[in-house]
Design a protein around this motif. Structure first.
Motif, mmCIF file in Angstrom:
data_model
loop_
_atom_site.group_PDB
_atom_site.id
_atom_site.type_symbol
_atom_site.label_atom_id
_atom_site.label_comp_id
_atom_site.label_asym_id
_atom_site.label_seq_id
_atom_site.Cartn_x
_atom_site.Cartn_y
_atom_site.Cartn_z
ATOM 1 N N LEU A 1 -22.273 32.332 18.034
ATOM 2 C CA LEU A 1 -22.749 30.944 18.025
ATOM 3 C C LEU A 1 -23.503 30.626 16.738
ATOM 4 C CD1 LEU A 1 -23.973 30.480 21.691
ATOM 5 C CD2 LEU A 1 -21.930 29.525 20.634
ATOM 6 N N GLY A 2 -24.190 31.620 16.201
ATOM 7 C CA GLY A 2 -24.927 31.404 14.958
ATOM 8 C C GLY A 2 -24.020 31.142 13.771
ATOM 9 N N ALA A 3 -22.770 31.569 13.858
ATOM 10 C CA ALA A 3 -21.825 31.367 12.764
ATOM 11 C C ALA A 3 -21.218 29.964 12.772
ATOM 12 C CB ALA A 3 -20.716 32.413 12.843
ATOM 13 N N THR A 4 -21.500 29.178 13.802
ATOM 14 C CA THR A 4 -20.955 27.823 13.898
ATOM 15 C C THR A 4 -21.943 26.828 13.320
ATOM 16 O OG1 THR A 4 -21.902 27.457 16.085
ATOM 17 C CG2 THR A 4 -19.710 28.447 16.004
ATOM 18 N N ASP A 5 -21.498 25.583 13.198
ATOM 19 C CA ASP A 5 -22.419 24.542 12.723
ATOM 20 C C ASP A 5 -23.336 24.114 13.867
ATOM 21 O OD1 ASP A 5 -21.203 22.378 14.274
ATOM 22 O OD2 ASP A 5 -19.561 22.452 12.840
ATOM 23 N N ASP A 6 -24.354 23.365 13.539
ATOM 24 C CA ASP A 6 -25.380 22.994 14.518
ATOM 25 C C ASP A 6 -24.828 22.202 15.695
ATOM 26 O OD1 ASP A 6 -27.247 24.269 12.984
ATOM 27 O OD2 ASP A 6 -28.007 22.444 12.028
ATOM 28 N N ARG A 7 -23.943 21.269 15.434
ATOM 29 C CA ARG A 7 -23.385 20.437 16.504
ATOM 30 C C ARG A 7 -22.595 21.292 17.493
ATOM 31 N NH1 ARG A 7 -22.373 14.760 16.562
ATOM 32 N NH2 ARG A 7 -23.275 14.816 14.490
ATOM 33 N N THR A 8 -21.810 22.231 16.992
ATOM 34 C CA THR A 8 -21.027 23.112 17.862
ATOM 35 C C THR A 8 -21.941 24.030 18.666
ATOM 36 O OG1 THR A 8 -19.226 23.064 16.261
ATOM 37 C CG2 THR A 8 -19.173 24.818 17.888
#
Length: 61
Positions: free
Chosen positions: A35-42
């Motif tokens: 989850l940390g590798a995704t953007d904030d909205r995702t």
């Protein structure tokens, strides 16, 4: 409380605590880096979806 019951209860509590700690550790090592590798909205959308799914009827019975 008899000593044998006390030992069994303490062992059960220690074992249960270890299981819960292991679950949290596995979650922190597997889900959170992804989850940390995704953007904030995702990230926010995924966490809100997880929260909606775990708040089901089985949890409140």
């Amino acid at each position: 409380m008899p000593e044998s019951i006390r030992v069994v209860v303490l062992a059960g509590a220690t074992f249960s605590t270890g299981l819960v700690a292991g679950l949290f550790f596995a979650y922190a090592c597997s889900v959170m880096p992804g989850l940390g590798a995704t953007d904030d909205r995702t990230l926010i959308g995924a966490m809100q979806s997880i929260n909606r799914k775990i708040l089901n009827g089985w949890l409140w019975h």
